[in-house]
Scaffold this active site. Structure first.
Site, mmCIF file in Angstrom:
data_model
loop_
_atom_site.group_PDB
_atom_site.id
_atom_site.type_symbol
_atom_site.label_atom_id
_atom_site.label_comp_id
_atom_site.label_asym_id
_atom_site.label_seq_id
_atom_site.Cartn_x
_atom_site.Cartn_y
_atom_site.Cartn_z
ATOM 1 N N ASP A 8 0.881 -1.151 0.000
ATOM 2 C CA ASP A 8 0.000 0.000 0.000
ATOM 3 C C ASP A 8 0.930 1.215 0.000
ATOM 4 O OD1 ASP A 8 -2.411 1.557 0.367
ATOM 5 O OD2 ASP A 8 -1.767 1.818 2.446
ATOM 6 N N ARG A 9 0.454 2.352 -0.481
ATOM 7 C CA ARG A 9 1.329 3.524 -0.547
ATOM 8 C C ARG A 9 1.234 4.388 0.710
ATOM 9 N NH1 ARG A 9 -0.009 8.352 -4.462
ATOM 10 N NH2 ARG A 9 -0.796 9.143 -2.487
ATOM 11 N N ASP A 10 0.088 5.021 0.906
ATOM 12 C CA ASP A 10 -0.073 5.963 2.013
ATOM 13 C C ASP A 10 -0.042 5.241 3.352
ATOM 14 O OD1 ASP A 10 -0.381 7.974 0.111
ATOM 15 O OD2 ASP A 10 -2.562 7.829 0.119
ATOM 16 N N CYS A 103 -11.783 -2.841 -8.554
ATOM 17 C CA CYS A 103 -10.348 -2.677 -8.309
ATOM 18 C C CYS A 103 -10.024 -2.067 -6.950
ATOM 19 C CB CYS A 103 -9.695 -1.852 -9.424
ATOM 20 S SG CYS A 103 -10.306 -0.173 -9.628
ATOM 21 N N ARG A 104 -11.006 -1.568 -6.249
ATOM 22 C CA ARG A 104 -10.716 -0.910 -4.969
ATOM 23 C C ARG A 104 -10.518 -1.938 -3.860
ATOM 24 N NH1 ARG A 104 -10.890 4.132 -3.023
ATOM 25 N NH2 ARG A 104 -11.199 4.352 -0.788
#
Length: 178
Positions: A8-10, A103-104
């Site tokens: 995950d990014r954030d 896609c979420r």
């Protein structure tokens, strides 16, 4: 088949909801978390493909344009280069949070799409996130799951829990037989 670490990014790679930055909607809002560059470098040196899978509902909600999102990701890659690290591919969901798109996260489509494109063995791969949707997506995709940070620790059943990405990467790379 290849092994991968899906990130995950954030909250895993960069700051979010801190005193310095609330949301990352432009490149100047992007701050690497301590140890993130080193952790990604360790994983790459161990032979893992590195992917980002990130929900970016701010695009669908109109807080940012996709072009700006790409600029944020360019900034991320630029900052990672100073650690000799990089992301092999980035998948993102630009849809609104309650749009029910496939896609979420917590749905696993981004992970499945990257796995197919890059010939990834999901059973030998990891999903690292800081929230429940990340862990659920990883489990549904068939990866091992790692929760970083303490925010959702009480309500998320990840396979492993670590303080941050560097600690998780150190553990993962220590398990490889040479």
């Amino acid at each position: 088949m290849n092994q991968a670490v899906f990130l995950d990014r954030d909250g895993v790679i960069n700051e979010v909801l801190t005193e310095r930055v609330k949301f990352v909607n432009k490149p100047q809002d992007f701050y690497l978390l301590e140890g993130a560059g080193e952790g990604i470098y360790l994983l790459q040196q161990a032979g893992y493909k590195i992917f980002v899978v990130t929900n970016q509902g701010g695009v669908g909600l109109g807080y940012m344009k996709e072009k700006m999102l790409h600029s944020v990701h360019d900034e991320m890659q630029k900052k990672l280069r100073s650690y000799n690290a990089h992301i092999d591919a980035i998948a993102y969901c630009p849809h609104k949070p309650h749009e029910n798109c496939p896609c979420r996260k917590p749905k696993p489509q981004m992970i499945h799409d990257l796995a197919e494109a890059w010939d990834i063995d999901l059973t030998q791969s990891f999903m690292i996130g800081d929230r429940e949707p990340d862990i659920v997506a990883g489990k549904q995709a068939g990866t091992k799951t790692i929760l970083v940070g303490a925010r959702d620790q009480d309500k998320v059943e990840a396979d492993l829990v670590f303080e941050d990405l560097l600690e998780a990467a150190t553990y993962i790379t220590s398990q490889i037989e040479i």
